[in-house]
Design an enzyme around this catalytic site. Structure first.
Site: not given
Length: 711
Positions: A31-32, A215-216, A246, A600
């Site tokens: 996504k970044t 973002d997020e 998330q 992770r």
DNA sequence: CGGGAAAAGCTTTTT
DNA sequence: GCTTTTCCCG
């Protein structure tokens, strides 16, 4: 522009025509990359000036990362591009429009500790009982109200307690206003309010930011959502990136529903799902998908990879928490033998208290490790003291700073004196500094108190005068020496005092570095430095290059990845946590937390639990976490082998011989790192012997005899 | 004012 | 249980 490195879904997101976009980006789906490519695309292909783009993140780390990636992609200085956190951007906004926002030009930012102290003072000033109205709860209440965008007048009291809380909120807000300080929530709230009420400013910013990226997004709360809408206006393009699976910050006000709301409030929004995962093995992804599938009301997403199955997930059933820790440490040693770097392994846990046992095990085997999320540099007591001096130099009205240093280091100003100053400040509605000056004029104090107060006033005045002509780091140096802070902390015995003195001396370097690097255009250096300390201190400690095992909570692991991950404490009551088990909503958040933890891992995931664990001082027995049962059995390899069966916990009254091999109880010893200590318990013999030692400076530790020397 | 004893927490955390 | 904060007295 070259987009070959992106998959079709990512390309679709990057190349979309101007307009609203919702990107549902699964864990590890890049996504970044999409965000940074999109910014570059807007500038290069849509010919949008960087000046017209606003990119918002939650953490400074994410903001810095995004800026540096955009910079290297475009090869242009990105100064005109606004990338920052909600708070950082709001701060910049308020520094520009301080007058319209009704703030003094030199307004300072209150962090949560200052906020707590101030709220406690307000509670006392209202003659309320601290036991009936705990400052912590009042702080929680006030922040929650602000995050919902409500000022004291707008809060609907539920009951008598609620009414009192509103009075506290009101008193707190008045004191902040008088002192010229804003808290974190105020940064957002005041920005939002100014955008609402001031048509000129609103028009200016809505015209300026043609493209907004967030973002997020699953972590946004009510005020952040409203903030975004205020900046977006009717005509600008908004791209939000997030993953409802998330969302793990509901407990601090994040609204997962904001993602669903987005499509309604921002008409015509296109939706892109990023589901291809580039991080984890297929087995890890299958497990993650199976866990999160148990949640209801998801937007729906299924991660996949074209990579290999990889290794099964190892589930270890420990005998107790210590056994669990030893198992983890032994597996880490295996990894070391297989030439994994220690930094490739992370141990994740639900609550901070779990780290202690694991740390002790790591220490016994001499494995270097790093615990994330400890006390940050700028949050340390001694640093905050020094900063309070600087704040009071910049702004005499800063009551929280005044309270902090009026008698630090001790200069003979006692409680009595302080109470009368507070009293006058309260009744006359003036700042503490003003009250102090007034009382001095009235000759209100005893000779002794007067002397102490006069020398404090003289100290502050001379500091202000002298520092006017000094560079920032010289100012810090001056404050440290003139205030006697260093001498004061030098007297503190043991290693603690020494570290504090070192930290204080480091502050001079920090100031020096700050002036060389971050020349904040429009602010005086001191104000800029103080704002930096309050808002951006977090990633100060971040990059340590030493190769060590990474220990952190599941919450702080979000956004990171590691080849090898240990998820410790997978037991009912601990994970899911007992405070979240009864409410279906928070149970789902726990499950998302588990999903975050599992995703992770890149190559190998261990999930461990202990049949018996010490919690709050009591031994308790728990069943394995339900999340383990949610993983299909074929993905799991179960291990029940006990690494340390012959190591029962010694009972308090068991007789043990005075001497066992090299060490005996009561003996004075020396340790290379921890210094001097006394043996309080021992077990086993030879170099394998485990010795419990009470150290003078670092508390009690269990160590292997091989690391100790007798005296 | 400073140090030791008693008492009170005790899920997660960024800004 | 352990650690941090508060309280009380010399």
């Amino acid at each position: 522009m070259i987009l070959n490195s992106l998959n079709p879904a990512q390309q679709e997101a990057v190349r979309a025509p101007l307009g609203h976009q919702l990107i549902l980006a699964g864990a590890g789906s890049g996504k970044t990359r999409v965000l940074t490519h999109r910014i570059a695309w807007l500038i290069e292909m849509e010919k949008i000036s960087p000046f017209n783009i606003l990119a918002v993140t939650f953490t400074n780390k994410a903001a810095h990362q995004m800026r540096s990636r955009v910079e290297s992609m475009l090869d242009i200085p990105s100064k005109s591009l606004w990338i920052g956190t909600f708070h950082g951007i709001s701060h910049r906004f308020l520094r520009t429009h301080w007058q319209e926002a009704g703030l003094p030009q030199s307004f300072q930012i209150l962090d949560s500790d200052d906020q707590f102290r101030l709220i406690r003072r307000v509670i006392n000033a209202l003659n309320l009982d601290e036991d009936r109205f705990p400052p912590k709860e009042a702080q929680w209440f006030i922040n929650a109200q602000k995050e919902e965008g409500r000022m004291p007048e707008q809060v609907e009291p539920r009951d008598i307690t609620g009414q009192t809380l509103i009075r506290i909120y009101q008193g707190y807000q008045e004191t902040c206003q008088r002192a010229g300080v804003v808290d974190f929530a105020d940064l957002l709230l005041k920005t939002y309010q100014l955008m609402q009420t001031n048509a000129t400013i609103r028009a200016e910013y809505q015209k300026r930011f043609r493209c907004l990226l967030v973002d997020e997004f699953q972590d946004t709360n009510t005020i952040q959502y409203a903030w975004l809408k205020a900046f977006a206006g009717e005509h600008n393009s908004v791209m939000i990136v997030g993953d409802d699976d998330q969302s793990i910050y509901g407990w601090r006000g994040a609204r997962i529903e904001n993602i669903q709301r987005f499509s309604k409030d921002f008409p015509g929004a296109s939706v892109v799902r990023l589901e291809q995962n580039y991080r984890s093995s297929a087995i890890i992804l299958k497990a993650a998908n199976a866990i999160i599938a148990q949640n209801s009301s998801r937007l729906g997403k299924n991660l996949w990879t074209d990579g290999k199955d990889g290794e099964p997930i190892t589930v270890y059933a420990g005998f107790n928490d210590i056994d669990e820790a030893f198992y983890i440490v032994n597996r880490i040693r295996d990894c070391q033998k297989n030439h994994f770097a220690l930094r490739d392994t992370a141990i994740l846990y639900r609550s901070n208290a779990q780290s202690r046992v694991i740390e002790e095990a790591l220490m016994q085997f001499g494995i270097p490790y790093r615990v994330y999320g400890g006390l940050r540099y700028f949050d340390r007591q001694e640093i905050r003291d020094a900063l309070a001096y600087l704040r009071l130099i910049a702004n005499r009205s800063d009551d929280p700073a005044f309270e902090r240093i009026i008698n630090t280091p001790p200069r003979g100003i006692g409680d009595r004196t302080l109470v009368s100053i507070r009293e006058l400040a309260k009744t006359a509605g003036i700042t503490l500094w003003a009250a102090l000056e007034q009382l001095l004029q009235q000759k209100h104090f005893s000779a002794r108190a007067e002397g102490a107060l006069l020398s404090f006033v003289a100290l502050m005045n001379s500091l202000s005068e002298q520092s006017a002509s000094l560079t920032l780091h010289k100012q810090v140096e001056l404050v440290l020496s003139a205030s006697n802070l260093i001498d004061h902390y030098r007297k503190e015995k043991g290693e603690k005092g020494l570290t504090r003195v070192e930290n204080l001396e480091e502050l001079i370097n920090a100031a020096h570095q700050f002036t060389q690097e971050g020349v904040q255009d429009d602010m005086p250096p001191l104000a800029a430095f103080l704002a930096y300390a309050a808002l951006e201190s977090s990633d100060e400690q971040a990059e340590t290059y030493e190769d060590c095992v990474q220990l952190m909570t599941l919450h702080s692991a979000k956004g990171l990845e590691f080849p090898i991950v240990f998820l410790a404490g997978c037991e009912e009551e601990l994970f899911p946590h007992y405070m979240c088990m009864n409410d279906p909503k928070s149970l789902e958040e726990e499950r998302r937390l588990c999903y975050v933890g599992v995703t992770r891992a890149m190559r190998k995931l261990y999930m461990t639990y202990a049949e018996c664990r010490r919690m709050h001082g009591k031994e308790s027995y728990h069943r394995p976490s339900r999340f383990l049962n949610e993983i299909p059995a074929e993905l799991i390899e179960e291990v029940r082998f006990r690494t340390n069966v012959s190591r029962p916990r010694p009972l308090a009254n068991t007789y043990r011989p005075e001497s066992q091999g090299k060490f005996r109880i009561g003996q004075e010893i020396q340790h290379r790192i921890f210094g001097e200590g006394t043996v309080v318990d021992c077990e086993g013999d030879g170099d394998e012997m485990k010795v419990k030692v009470r150290f003078a400076n670092v508390g009690t530790k269990v160590l292997l005899a091989g690391y100790l020397e007798g005296k």
